[in-house]
Design an enzyme around this catalytic site. Structure first.
Site, short mmCIF file in Angstrom:
data_model
loop_
_atom_site.label_atom_id
_atom_site.label_comp_id
_atom_site.label_asym_id
_atom_site.label_seq_id
_atom_site.Cartn_x
_atom_site.Cartn_y
_atom_site.Cartn_z
N GLN A 234 -9.38 6.08 1.83
CA GLN A 234 -8.70 5.51 2.99
C GLN A 234 -9.50 4.32 3.53
O GLN A 234 -10.72 4.40 3.70
CB GLN A 234 -8.53 6.58 4.08
N ASP B 207 -3.24 4.08 -5.10
CA ASP B 207 -3.02 3.10 -4.03
C ASP B 207 -2.69 1.73 -4.62
O ASP B 207 -2.22 0.84 -3.91
CB ASP B 207 -4.27 2.96 -3.15
N LYS C 16 -0.71 12.48 4.68
CA LYS C 16 -0.63 12.44 3.21
C LYS C 16 -0.83 13.84 2.63
O LYS C 16 -0.11 14.26 1.71
CB LYS C 16 -1.67 11.45 2.65
N1 GUN Z 1 -5.31 1.64 5.17
C1 GUN Z 1 -4.15 1.08 5.57
N2 GUN Z 1 -3.19 1.27 4.64
C2 GUN Z 1 -3.75 1.94 3.64
C3 GUN Z 1 -3.26 2.44 2.39
O1 GUN Z 1 -2.11 2.25 2.01
N3 GUN Z 1 -4.15 3.11 1.64
C4 GUN Z 1 -5.44 3.29 2.00
N4 GUN Z 1 -6.24 3.94 1.17
N5 GUN Z 1 -5.94 2.85 3.14
C5 GUN Z 1 -5.08 2.18 3.95
#
Ligand code: GUN
Length: 293
Positions: free
Chosen positions: A96, A119, A52
């Site tokens: 995350q 998100d 990211k």
């Molecule tokens: N863990 C698995 N997929 C995601 C996501 O799209 N965002 C976040 N923050 N954590 C995740």
């Protein structure tokens, strides 16, 4: 059978965003900035978050990575979230997942200002999505919509079967596919671990979306001839021939299922790369105040 190329689609979307960022910079506007909070050292999470941040660099966004040990307290995390909520430089941020067990993930997600919740996990954004109001859409379902759209796949009146009911993928995906906008207008069935005779349901699917994290769950006998199959699974399985010691396996038995499909996503290179592109899309929308005005 056509492969749905998530890597190529993701690159195309990121190129579009990069062009917009260049235009914003040329006009002296604010450069979009994404912050990411990462707790612990889980291999998958570290890789995702690093990717990211790399994507931000590539397309010209600013970024901050905030890391904590597994032992971080809930209070410390909540304090950092408050700081990011109030920081005018930060347009959007993510925490995350998964978080360690001693931290209440729902409490953490609810502490994020919905305006910065790129998100799309805050209940306000989930509610707005369900109500059909402008909202940040969660990255994986939004990425799947982009794949369907960019490959001009018809969804209206189709039967879409979703396996998995997670907050991150299955539940929002099922809602979005039922909405009266394209891609959508589908009749939707949600299957999960208590579904009786899973194959009976999957065989009815014109569009089958699988997001459970069980490698090879969907076999050829479970798929209708000509179906569109979207595989969200990315389980790490041991592989001694790889330097990393593992490879990613999807929830679909690709080699046998592909022959029956009209379209199918590979793993890796299918849905995965789209999630980054959609997070960047949400961050750009945050910087432009597109969702909340
Ligand atoms: N863990 C698995 N997929 C995601 C996501 O799209 N965002 C976040 N923050 N954590 C995740």
């Amino acid at each position: 059978m056509t492969l749905l190329d998530g890597k190529k689609t993701s690159e195309a979307i990121q190129d579009e965003i990069a062009a917009e960022v260049a235009a914003i910079k040329a006009k002296g506007g604010k450069v979009p900035h994404l912050a990411a909070i990462l707790v612990g050292n889980d291999g998958g999470s570290v890789t995702y978050v690093n990717n990211k941040v790399l994507a931000c660099d590539r397309i010209g966004f600013g970024s901050s990575l905030i890391r904590y040990e597994d032992s971080v307290s809930e209070e410390e995390l909540l304090n950092k979230i408050k700081e990011l909520n109030e920081d005018p430089e930060v347009d959007g941020f993510i925490v995350q997942l998964p978080l360690p067990k001693h931290i209440d993930a729902n409490k953490v997600l609810e502490a994020i200002d919905p305006k910065k919740d790129v998100d799309g996990f805050h209940p306000t954004n989930v509610g707005r999505m369900v109500a059909g109001l402008p909202a940040y859409l969660p990255a994986t379902p939004a990425g799947i919509l982009q794949l369907l759209k960019r490959y001009n796949i018809e969804t209206k009146g189709k039967h879409c079967v979703v396996i998995g009911r997670s907050n991150i993928v299955g539940t929002p995906m099922s809602i979005l596919m039922s909405k009266c906008t394209y891609p959508g207008e589908a009749t939707v069935t949600i299957c999960h671990r208590n579904t009786v005779d899973l194959a009976h349901h999957t065989r009815q699917a014109d569009i089958l979306i699988v997001a459970v994290g069980r490698p090879g769950l969907v076999t050829a006998d479970m798929v209708k001839e000509g179906a569109v199959v979207i595989d969200v699974g990315t389980t790490r399985v041991p592989d001694e021939t790889r330097k990393s010691g593992f490879r990613l396996r999807g929830d679909v038995d690709f080699d046998n299922v592909a022959e029956k499909c009209s379209y199918i996503t590979p793993v890796p290179g299918g849905v995965g790369p789209l999630t980054i592109a959609m997070l960047m899309t949400n961050t750009l929308r945050a910087a432009k105040h597109e969702v909340y005005g």
